[in-house]
Design an enzyme around this catalytic site. Structure first.
Site, short mmCIF file in Angstrom:
data_model
loop_
_atom_site.label_atom_id
_atom_site.label_comp_id
_atom_site.label_asym_id
_atom_site.label_seq_id
_atom_site.Cartn_x
_atom_site.Cartn_y
_atom_site.Cartn_z
N GLU A 71 58.77 74.47 -3.73
CA GLU A 71 57.79 75.53 -4.33
C GLU A 71 58.21 76.49 -5.62
O GLU A 71 57.60 76.92 -6.31
CB GLU A 71 57.64 76.46 -3.10
N ASP A 96 62.12 79.41 3.68
CA ASP A 96 60.49 78.81 3.79
C ASP A 96 60.61 77.51 4.37
O ASP A 96 61.48 76.75 4.38
CB ASP A 96 59.82 79.03 2.65
N ASP A 142 65.98 73.33 -3.12
CA ASP A 142 65.76 72.31 -1.91
C ASP A 142 65.58 70.87 -2.73
O ASP A 142 65.64 70.00 -2.05
CB ASP A 142 64.29 72.71 -1.19
N ASP A 183 68.17 75.49 1.77
CA ASP A 183 67.30 76.61 1.42
C ASP A 183 66.14 76.97 2.67
O ASP A 183 64.91 76.56 2.29
CB ASP A 183 66.41 76.09 0.24
N TYR A 231 64.29 52.04 2.23
CA TYR A 231 63.27 52.85 1.52
C TYR A 231 61.83 52.23 1.47
O TYR A 231 61.32 51.97 0.28
CB TYR A 231 63.86 53.39 0.05
N ASP A 242 53.64 53.94 -2.64
CA ASP A 242 54.74 54.54 -2.30
C ASP A 242 55.42 53.97 -1.27
O ASP A 242 56.14 54.64 -0.33
CB ASP A 242 54.11 55.99 -1.77
N GLU A 278 62.95 59.90 3.74
CA GLU A 278 62.46 61.00 3.08
C GLU A 278 62.45 62.25 3.92
O GLU A 278 62.79 63.32 3.34
CB GLU A 278 60.92 60.73 2.73
#
Ligand SMILES: CCC(=O)Oc1c(C)cccc1C(=O)O
Ligand SMILES: [Zn+2]
Length: 308
Positions: A190, A185, A143, A182, A162, A230, A171
């Site tokens: 993860e 989940d 992922d 993927d 961005y 950020d 994002e």
């Protein structure tokens, strides 16, 4: 290139065995293969863990076509998953490479030292090794690889700026296509996040607040448009459109949702699109492809997160 095509085998970051598209030349095998039909390449390099300052670094080779060493694990997964994501975009949308024109897909692993990041740096992907507690080798999660390569798709389509809301959409679209590739989940990263702690993740699309992301527009965080902030919280506020995607996929299913998300990204979104623009783009894409019932499901998903 027929004479050079080979199939090797490798051990991934999590110790899993996989077959690899490799290239035979100079009596050795390279993590390198020609994609079809426009014949771009997928090429994976070792950036020598900070010892090599210029990208991409050194080809990853093995004379036995068996990539089993500890150092080769990150490259094995970067190469394998890049191929998986190439196939995803080609098979689902007939998009050849991230630009739709067979661009070479270049990845460099062992970037920096103890680097807890992965990124699309404008023309290639880079993967840190992690510091061993926050992350292990970051290319070990499909992922994450799909997330990074989707940044390249976004940069060659909507070109979402961005920062602030357009950056949080940038994002979110990377997380959403990370989910599509993927889809076991709703978690992001993860497989490589905190190797010593099972079950946790970088982000959760079903439950953004579990990892300190807002899941509703009422909780949008106005952060400064600086590196420290950020860029207006692009990795924080992405929880809001991510939750809308979770609702949308659950109500209309992945096969419709991926077509709608791809159409919104490639047809309707523009560099300064806001969350409200994304709502509209996805509703319109749903209407275009599947009609008003599906469009209404998308509208209610965005109502649930307070974006109109
Ligand atoms: C899910 C992949 C991801 O978020 O990668 C990043 C990491 C691990 C750190 C900083 C930036 C990124 C990114 O690609 O946005
Ligand atoms: Zn990202």
């Amino acid at each position: 290139n027929k004479v050079h095509e080979a199939t090797g085998s490798g051990t991934g970051v999590l110790g899993d065995q996989k077959s690899l598209n490799t290239y035979y030349a100079n009596s050795t095998y390279y993590l390198y293969n020609v994609t079809k039909p426009m014949s771009g390449v997928i090429a994976t390099y070792d950036n020598n863990n900070g010892g090599q300052y210029s990208l991409p670094g050194y080809y990853v080779t093995d004379s036995g076509n068996t990539f089993y060493s500890e150092r080769q694990k990150a490259a094995v997964d970067a190469h394998y998953y890049a191929g998986e994501v190439f196939d995803y975009y080609y098979n689902n949308f007939n998009r050849e490479s991230y630009d739709g024109n067979g661009a070479d897909i270049v990845s460099s692993v062992h970037f920096g030292s103890n680097y807890n990041n992965a990124a699309w740096v404008g023309n290639q992907m880079i993967y840190g090794d992690g510091d061993g507690s926050t992350f292990t080798y970051l290319s070990g999660a499909d992922d994450i690889v799909a997330h990074e390569l989707t940044h390249a798709v976004t940069d060659t389509t909507a070109e979402l700026v961005y920062e602030n809301q357009s950056g949080a959409l940038n994002e979110s679209f990377s997380d959403v296509f990370g989910y599509f590739v993927d889809n076991e989940d709703w978690l992001m990263g993860e497989d490589v996040y905190t190797p010593g702690v099972p079950g946790d993740a970088l982000r959760s699309m079903s439950n953004p607040t579990q990892y300190d992301q807002p899941a509703h527009m009422d909780d949008y965080q106005d952060l400064p448009n600086t590196e420290q902030g950020d860029w207006g919280g692009v990795h924080i506020n992405s929880g809001i459109p991510n939750k809308a995607a979770y609702y949308t996929i659950n109500s209309i299913g992945q096969s419709k949702a991926e077509e709608i998300y791809y159409r919104a990204l490639t047809v309707y979104l523009t560099p300064n699109s806001t969350f409200s623009d994304a709502r509209q783009a996805l509703i319109q894409s749903a209407q275009d492809l599947y009609g008003s019932t599906t469009a209404n499901s998308v509208a209610s998903a965005w109502n649930n997160i307070g974006v109109y």
